[in-house]
Design a protein around this motif. Structure first.
Motif, PDB file in Angstrom:
ATOM      1  N   GLN A   1      -0.415 -11.543  10.345  1.00 34.57           N
ATOM      2  CA  GLN A   1      -1.300 -12.407  11.140  1.00 34.57           C
ATOM      3  C   GLN A   1      -0.523 -13.575  11.729  1.00 34.57           C
ATOM      4  O   GLN A   1      -0.654 -13.901  12.906  1.00 34.57           O
ATOM      5  CB  GLN A   1      -2.442 -12.912  10.240  1.00 34.57           C
ATOM      6  CG  GLN A   1      -3.596 -13.564  10.982  1.00 34.57           C
ATOM      7  CD  GLN A   1      -3.365 -15.039  11.264  1.00 34.57           C
ATOM      8  OE1 GLN A   1      -2.504 -15.686  10.695  1.00 34.57           O
ATOM      9  NE2 GLN A   1      -4.144 -15.565  12.198  1.00 34.57           N
TER      10      GLN A   1
ATOM     11  N   VAL B   1      -3.050  -4.883   9.508  1.00 34.54           N
ATOM     12  CA  VAL B   1      -4.390  -5.446   9.310  1.00 34.54           C
ATOM     13  C   VAL B   1      -4.398  -6.900   9.777  1.00 34.54           C
ATOM     14  O   VAL B   1      -5.315  -7.347  10.479  1.00 34.54           O
ATOM     15  CB  VAL B   1      -4.799  -5.352   7.817  1.00 34.54           C
ATOM     16  CG1 VAL B   1      -6.108  -6.084   7.563  1.00 34.54           C
ATOM     17  CG2 VAL B   1      -4.911  -3.896   7.396  1.00 34.54           C
ATOM     18  N   GLY B   2      -3.348  -7.637   9.411  1.00 35.47           N
ATOM     19  CA  GLY B   2      -3.235  -9.035   9.823  1.00 35.47           C
ATOM     20  C   GLY B   2      -2.939  -9.166  11.309  1.00 35.47           C
ATOM     21  O   GLY B   2      -3.445 -10.068  11.978  1.00 35.47           O
TER      22      GLY B   2
ATOM     23  N   PHE C   1       5.804  -7.418   5.810  1.00 38.02           N
ATOM     24  CA  PHE C   1       5.026  -6.296   5.264  1.00 38.02           C
ATOM     25  C   PHE C   1       3.749  -6.751   4.567  1.00 38.02           C
ATOM     26  O   PHE C   1       3.143  -5.974   3.838  1.00 38.02           O
ATOM     27  CB  PHE C   1       5.850  -5.452   4.276  1.00 38.02           C
ATOM     28  CG  PHE C   1       6.959  -4.660   4.926  1.00 38.02           C
ATOM     29  CD1 PHE C   1       6.753  -3.995   6.114  1.00 38.02           C
ATOM     30  CD2 PHE C   1       8.199  -4.567   4.337  1.00 38.02           C
ATOM     31  CE1 PHE C   1       7.763  -3.261   6.712  1.00 38.02           C
ATOM     32  CE2 PHE C   1       9.227  -3.843   4.915  1.00 38.02           C
ATOM     33  CZ  PHE C   1       9.009  -3.188   6.111  1.00 38.02           C
ATOM     34  N   THR C   2       3.362  -8.011   4.713  1.00 31.64           N
ATOM     35  CA  THR C   2       2.108  -8.452   4.089  1.00 31.64           C
ATOM     36  C   THR C   2       1.116  -8.833   5.181  1.00 31.64           C
ATOM     37  O   THR C   2       1.515  -9.179   6.298  1.00 31.64           O
ATOM     38  CB  THR C   2       2.324  -9.672   3.169  1.00 31.64           C
ATOM     39  OG1 THR C   2       2.986 -10.691   3.917  1.00 31.64           O
ATOM     40  CG2 THR C   2       3.160  -9.314   1.963  1.00 31.64           C
ATOM     41  N   VAL C   3      -0.171  -8.785   4.841  1.00 32.00           N
ATOM     42  CA  VAL C   3      -1.208  -9.027   5.852  1.00 32.00           C
ATOM     43  C   VAL C   3      -1.127 -10.430   6.432  1.00 32.00           C
ATOM     44  O   VAL C   3      -1.286 -10.629   7.641  1.00 32.00           O
ATOM     45  CB  VAL C   3      -2.620  -8.768   5.281  1.00 32.00           C
ATOM     46  CG1 VAL C   3      -2.877  -7.285   5.159  1.00 32.00           C
ATOM     47  CG2 VAL C   3      -2.824  -9.458   3.942  1.00 32.00           C
ATOM     48  N   ASP C   4      -0.848 -11.416   5.549  1.00 30.27           N
ATOM     49  CA  ASP C   4      -0.869 -12.792   6.059  1.00 30.27           C
ATOM     50  C   ASP C   4       0.324 -13.090   6.965  1.00 30.27           C
ATOM     51  O   ASP C   4       0.189 -13.802   7.960  1.00 30.27           O
ATOM     52  CB  ASP C   4      -0.969 -13.813   4.912  1.00 30.27           C
ATOM     53  CG  ASP C   4       0.172 -13.685   3.915  1.00 30.27           C
ATOM     54  OD1 ASP C   4       0.637 -12.562   3.693  1.00 30.27           O
ATOM     55  OD2 ASP C   4       0.590 -14.709   3.345  1.00 30.27           O
TER      56      ASP C   4
ATOM     57  N   ALA D   1      -6.326 -13.326   7.723  1.00 25.85           N
ATOM     58  CA  ALA D   1      -5.774 -11.969   7.652  1.00 25.85           C
ATOM     59  C   ALA D   1      -6.874 -10.922   7.559  1.00 25.85           C
ATOM     60  O   ALA D   1      -6.578  -9.733   7.556  1.00 25.85           O
ATOM     61  CB  ALA D   1      -4.830 -11.859   6.461  1.00 25.85           C
TER      62      ALA D   1
ATOM     63  N   ALA E   1      -6.073  -8.709  13.149  1.00 26.99           N
ATOM     64  CA  ALA E   1      -6.918  -9.897  12.964  1.00 26.99           C
ATOM     65  C   ALA E   1      -6.494 -10.994  13.939  1.00 26.99           C
ATOM     66  O   ALA E   1      -7.335 -11.618  14.591  1.00 26.99           O
ATOM     67  CB  ALA E   1      -6.818 -10.398  11.524  1.00 26.99           C
TER      68      ALA E   1
ATOM     69  N   LYS F   1      -6.592   3.230   7.150  1.00 27.15           N
ATOM     70  CA  LYS F   1      -7.276   2.223   7.976  1.00 27.15           C
ATOM     71  C   LYS F   1      -6.829   2.325   9.431  1.00 27.15           C
ATOM     72  O   LYS F   1      -7.654   2.281  10.355  1.00 27.15           O
ATOM     73  CB  LYS F   1      -6.952   0.833   7.402  1.00 27.15           C
ATOM     74  CG  LYS F   1      -7.382  -0.347   8.250  1.00 27.15           C
ATOM     75  CD  LYS F   1      -8.828  -0.708   7.968  1.00 27.15           C
ATOM     76  CE  LYS F   1      -9.226  -2.060   8.549  1.00 27.15           C
ATOM     77  NZ  LYS F   1      -8.975  -2.227   9.961  1.00 27.15           N
TER      78      LYS F   1
ATOM     79  N   GLU G   1       2.772 -14.024  12.317  1.00 30.14           N
ATOM     80  CA  GLU G   1       3.763 -13.734  13.356  1.00 30.14           C
ATOM     81  C   GLU G   1       3.098 -13.232  14.627  1.00 30.14           C
ATOM     82  O   GLU G   1       3.542 -13.545  15.728  1.00 30.14           O
ATOM     83  CB  GLU G   1       4.797 -12.735  12.837  1.00 30.14           C
ATOM     84  CG  GLU G   1       5.584 -13.223  11.626  1.00 30.14           C
ATOM     85  CD  GLU G   1       6.262 -14.579  11.845  1.00 30.14           C
ATOM     86  OE1 GLU G   1       6.570 -14.912  13.006  1.00 30.14           O
ATOM     87  OE2 GLU G   1       6.458 -15.309  10.857  1.00 30.14           O
TER      88      GLU G   1
ATOM     89  N   LYS H   1      -2.429  -3.052  -6.302  1.00 30.71           N
ATOM     90  CA  LYS H   1      -1.375  -3.141  -5.296  1.00 30.71           C
ATOM     91  C   LYS H   1      -1.838  -2.719  -3.903  1.00 30.71           C
ATOM     92  O   LYS H   1      -1.018  -2.432  -3.033  1.00 30.71           O
ATOM     93  CB  LYS H   1      -0.149  -2.317  -5.711  1.00 30.71           C
ATOM     94  CG  LYS H   1       0.503  -2.834  -6.978  1.00 30.71           C
ATOM     95  CD  LYS H   1       1.556  -1.881  -7.454  1.00 30.71           C
ATOM     96  CE  LYS H   1       1.918  -2.157  -8.896  1.00 30.71           C
ATOM     97  NZ  LYS H   1       2.560  -1.015  -9.523  1.00 30.71           N
ATOM     98  N   GLN H   2      -3.131  -2.629  -3.712  1.00 29.12           N
ATOM     99  CA  GLN H   2      -3.640  -2.229  -2.396  1.00 29.12           C
ATOM    100  C   GLN H   2      -4.025  -3.457  -1.587  1.00 29.12           C
ATOM    101  O   GLN H   2      -4.259  -4.535  -2.133  1.00 29.12           O
ATOM    102  CB  GLN H   2      -4.887  -1.352  -2.556  1.00 29.12           C
ATOM    103  CG  GLN H   2      -4.664  -0.090  -3.364  1.00 29.12           C
ATOM    104  CD  GLN H   2      -3.940   0.997  -2.586  1.00 29.12           C
ATOM    105  OE1 GLN H   2      -3.778   0.894  -1.377  1.00 29.12           O
ATOM    106  NE2 GLN H   2      -3.501   2.024  -3.279  1.00 29.12           N
TER     107      GLN H   2
ATOM    108  N   GLY I   1       0.804  -1.205   0.000  1.00 28.41           N
ATOM    109  CA  GLY I   1       0.000   0.000   0.000  1.00 28.41           C
ATOM    110  C   GLY I   1       0.845   1.267   0.000  1.00 28.41           C
ATOM    111  O   GLY I   1       0.537   2.239  -0.686  1.00 28.41           O
TER     112      GLY I   1
ATOM    113  N   GLN J   1      -8.699 -12.658  16.851  1.00 27.46           N
ATOM    114  CA  GLN J   1      -8.933 -14.106  16.803  1.00 27.46           C
ATOM    115  C   GLN J   1      -8.509 -14.774  18.110  1.00 27.46           C
ATOM    116  O   GLN J   1      -9.067 -15.790  18.512  1.00 27.46           O
ATOM    117  CB  GLN J   1      -8.175 -14.727  15.623  1.00 27.46           C
ATOM    118  CG  GLN J   1      -8.856 -14.500  14.282  1.00 27.46           C
ATOM    119  CD  GLN J   1      -7.876 -14.515  13.113  1.00 27.46           C
ATOM    120  OE1 GLN J   1      -6.758 -14.991  13.232  1.00 27.46           O
ATOM    121  NE2 GLN J   1      -8.308 -13.980  11.979  1.00 27.46           N
TER     122      GLN J   1
ATOM    123  N   ASP K   1       0.298  -1.679   7.069  1.00 23.00           N
ATOM    124  CA  ASP K   1      -0.210  -2.617   6.062  1.00 23.00           C
ATOM    125  C   ASP K   1      -0.296  -4.026   6.642  1.00 23.00           C
ATOM    126  O   ASP K   1      -1.326  -4.689   6.563  1.00 23.00           O
ATOM    127  CB  ASP K   1       0.722  -2.631   4.837  1.00 23.00           C
ATOM    128  CG  ASP K   1       0.128  -1.857   3.679  1.00 23.00           C
ATOM    129  OD1 ASP K   1      -0.162  -0.671   3.885  1.00 23.00           O
ATOM    130  OD2 ASP K   1      -0.044  -2.447   2.596  1.00 23.00           O
TER     131      ASP K   1
ATOM    132  N   GLN L   1      -4.020  -9.487  -0.396  1.00 24.36           N
ATOM    133  CA  GLN L   1      -3.208  -8.606  -1.223  1.00 24.36           C
ATOM    134  C   GLN L   1      -2.341  -9.473  -2.137  1.00 24.36           C
ATOM    135  O   GLN L   1      -2.165 -10.669  -1.901  1.00 24.36           O
ATOM    136  CB  GLN L   1      -2.367  -7.654  -0.380  1.00 24.36           C
ATOM    137  CG  GLN L   1      -1.393  -8.362   0.518  1.00 24.36           C
ATOM    138  CD  GLN L   1      -0.655  -7.418   1.472  1.00 24.36           C
ATOM    139  OE1 GLN L   1       0.180  -7.842   2.223  1.00 24.36           O
ATOM    140  NE2 GLN L   1      -0.964  -6.131   1.458  1.00 24.36           N
TER     141      GLN L   1
END
Lengths: 347, 373
Positions: free
Chosen positions: A227, A252-253, A221-224, B279, A256, A276, A229, B188-189, A65, A260, A249, B283
């Protein structure tokens, strides 16, 4: 007609139908940067149209993002000026590809080049080359080590992010009167220098307050991965007082994973300043209570300053006749109180 | 006692005769190879015998990891509630890669490889969380993810079976292309999932067990039955063991190969929903390097990379071992670098054990014989 071919027809028809349906499902509302982020700076007459300037622009094409916001901001800011033409080149997949793309940019003879390199060290030689060819280079965020490789360097403060996050956490814990607090950290990609700087700023400042990190995990740096880690970190620490997550960014994960796991005994500080995250801070219904900025608005500022460099003008509020050589943005702390002010800078 | 030294000295003596066999297998008259011979013995018995012993060894590794955890963090392991919650957290961590790995196991037993699984998960995840798809609700999102997964798998399978592309190349191309399409669709968002039913998949427990774990169990059981108790499974082993013999036996090798990649795509579609739920978003960069996690789990699970033999249970244990290592390093606050080095060491150890058992390095170079048929 055998049963076989009828079945084929049925499956074929279903496949075509699914295809049509799916292709209609790719649409997304396009997010355009807010007007505040792109409007030309006023005051001091900098906004007045001047000489026509062609700005060459290149940034990596990562699916993140923040990076997407960098490119969008640069394009929007250039569009806000009547005297700026932006020539954007795709940076490709790595430093070598970006170097190749940049050589085509030089042949188009831009007045100024704004460049967010894949890696400052690897593209340093390009900066030297362009400067020697008489094209001023604005080095955005990932720094060239050689001062001769850029006319202007504008970047965020990674070390300062860690400092701001640690100061906020220390203040809050002090106000709550927590003794021996458990502090956790979720970093971004550990192989990057910027992650190391952020962590160093965080650790140095916590140490000044007599605090330390109990456990640290690095996401990507990714949502999944955020979540993943965070879920493991929560498992490792049955009781936590504060968490710093480097990147909104991946946050978000992280959020979550926290919901959870039904955990809420701690507060969290984010990093970067996504829209966000600011909305969550303002709504005050998650553990996220603050975020420290690393704003992609720096791309808009870089375009504005590149324009002034191209026109040979200084910054309106400064006395100097030319644009300064280095600008490091301060990392500010966004909380519930000031979130509405910063919302326009969210990405 | 006295038996073991001769056994080890025999190994080097045995390896030269393997070379003629290798060249013979590479020629037009492919004789039933070592792998196929093993496959013929075990395709009906499936996980019994050889596989069961190997799986038992993997369970032993898991017990050892548990013991290390209990020894290093006795403060946490003294609380039974925490131990139970931790085991569930390991299974949740394993669930998404586990589903992908079931599909990967079929592809590898069938003599192929699928490098595009991570990219398919990302593409399906992104496609099912667009604003337009989310407007159709949870059903629309699940339908989209699964159809996208299967469709990409069919493209892979068509290129490999009918286009005669080497699986490595075809799926490598798909890896790049599918991530590109995912980045294009998402601009890419990060796309937030607003659907509480989908998000609930990752946060809901039934009878104290997370829904994600039920999904993993269902996919593993379905995969086990398909591999060990159906014609499809026996054909998979036959096609992977010796495609030429399988063709002469009347199996439509090309169509079967196509179906294997579609099956892998289906698993990726299911995994995409699970990962999106975890998640609460999707993305283009997500599920990064899942192909390597899945292949590693398949290998340490005892499936031959050359095809013709393998077990679903072994692959599942492989995934759970990797998840347990991640968990072990997290609860001890150790670095991810060290964790990755240990994982690498385990993969090498597992492959070395495989080589000693079959006494031949040449097994690695027998993949993709399908392209010569």
């Amino acid at each position: 007609m055998t049963q076989h071919s009828r079945r084929r027809l049925l499956f074929g028809g279903a496949a075509v139908g699914a295809g049509v349906l799916l292709s209609a499902c790719t649409s997304n509302e396009s997010s355009t940067p807010t007007e505040a982020q792109t409007k030309a700076a006023d005051g001091g007459g900098n906004a007045e149209p001047g000489k026509q300037v062609t700005i060459g622009f290149s940034a990596p094409a990562e699916s993140h993002g923040w990076i997407a916001a960098i490119t969008n901001n640069a394009k929007a800011q250039a569009g806000a000026y009547s005297d700026v033409e932006l020539k954007s080149v795709e940076a490709g997949a790595d430093a070598a590809a970006q170097r190749a793309a940049l050589s085509t940019l030089i042949s188009q003879k831009p007045d100024v080049i704004v460049l967010l390199p894949f890696d400052g060290k690897e593209l340093n030689s390009f900066g030297l080359e362009a400067m020697a060819a008489g094209i001023p280079v604005v080095n955005l965020d990932r720094a060239f080590p050689d001062a001769k490789a850029y006319r202007l360097q504008i970047k965020g403060d990674n070390y300062g992010m860690g400092v701001s996050a640690a100061n906020f956490i220390a203040e809050q814990l002090k106000a709550k009167g927590v003794s021996n607090p458990v502090i956790a950290e979720i970093a971004g990609m550990d192989a990057l220098e910027l992650t190391q700087e952020r962590t160093k700023g965080f650790n140095d400042t916590l140490a000044q307050h007599g605090l330390k990190v109990a456990n640290r995990r690095a996401a990507e740096f990714t949502v999944d991965t955020g979540q993943r880690e965070a879920a493991q970190l929560l498992q490792a620490l049955p009781k936590i007082d504060a968490i710093w997550n480097h990147d909104d960014d991946q946050g978000v994960g992280v959020l979550a994973a926290i919901s959870q796991a039904n955990r809420n005994e701690f507060f969290m500080v984010g990093g970067a300043g996504s829209k966000k995250a600011m909305e969550d801070i303002q709504a005050d219904n998650t553990v996220l209570k603050a975020t420290v900025t690393y704003s992609p608005s720096m791309a808009s500022s870089a375009i504005s300053l590149a324009r002034l460099i191209g026109q040979g003008r200084g910054m309106g509020d400064l006395v100097e006749l030319q644009v300064p050589k280095e600008i490091v943005l301060a990392s500010e702390t966004i909380t519930k109180e000031n979130a509405s002010d910063y919302m326009k800078l969210g990405f | 006692m006295t038996d073991s030294p001769p056994a080890t000295t025999q190994l080097p003596a045995q390896s030269p005769p393997v070379d003629p066999a290798e060249t013979e297998a590479a020629g037009a008259h492919a004789t039933p190879s070592h792998a196929a011979a093993t496959g013929r013995l075990s395709w009906w018995h499936g996980d019994s015998g050889e596989g069961a012993r190997r799986n038992l060894a993997l369970v032993g590794v898991l017990v050892a990891l548990f013991a290390i955890g209990a020894a290093t963090r006795s403060d946490l392991y003294s609380n039974p509630d925490w131990v139970w919650a931790n085991m569930l957290s390991i299974l949740k961590l394993a669930s998404v890669v586990g589903v992908v790995t079931v599909g990967m196991t079929f592809v590898i037993i069938g003599g192929g490889i699928d490098l595009s699984v991570g990219a398919i998960v990302a593409l399906a995840g992104v496609w099912c969380t667009t604003v337009a798809t989310q407007s159709f609700g949870a059903g629309g999102m699940i339908f989209t993810a699964i159809v996208v997964g299967v469709a990409v798998g069919l493209v892979n399978g068509t290129l490999i079976a009918y286009g005669r592309l080497v699986p490595f190349i075809a799926t490598l191309a798909m890896l790049v292309a599918a991530r590109g399409l995912a980045a294009e669709i998402s601009d890419k968002q990060t796309q937030i999932s607003q659907n509480s039913t989908i998000n609930g998949i990752a946060s809901t427990n039934l009878l104290g067990i997370p829904v994600l774990v039920y999904i993993l169990a269902a996919v593993v059981i379905a995969g086990w039955v398909l591999l060990n108790r159906t014609t499809f499974g026996r054909r998979t082993v036959a096609v992977g063991g010796n495609p030429e013999a399988a063709r002469l036996a009347g199996i439509d090798v090309k169509r079967h190969t196509l179906l294997l990649y579609a099956l892998s795509g289906l698993c990726c579609g299911i995994a995409a929903i699970m990962l999106t739920a975890q998640a609460t978003s999707a993305q283009a960069g997500m599920a990064n390097l899942y192909e390597l996690d899945a292949i590693a789990a398949v290998i340490i699970g005892g499936t031959l990379l050359s095809g013709g033999r393998g077990t679903i249970i072994g692959s599942l244990l492989g995934v759970i071992i990797f998840a347990t290592i991640t968990n072990l390093f997290a609860i001890n606050g150790l670095s991810i670098e060290a964790q990755n080095m240990v994982k690498g060491g385990i993969i090498v150890a597992a492959v070395l054990i495989q080589q000693v058992q079959f006494g031949s390095l040449s097994l690695f170079f027998r993949r993709n014989r399908l392209t010569t048929s």
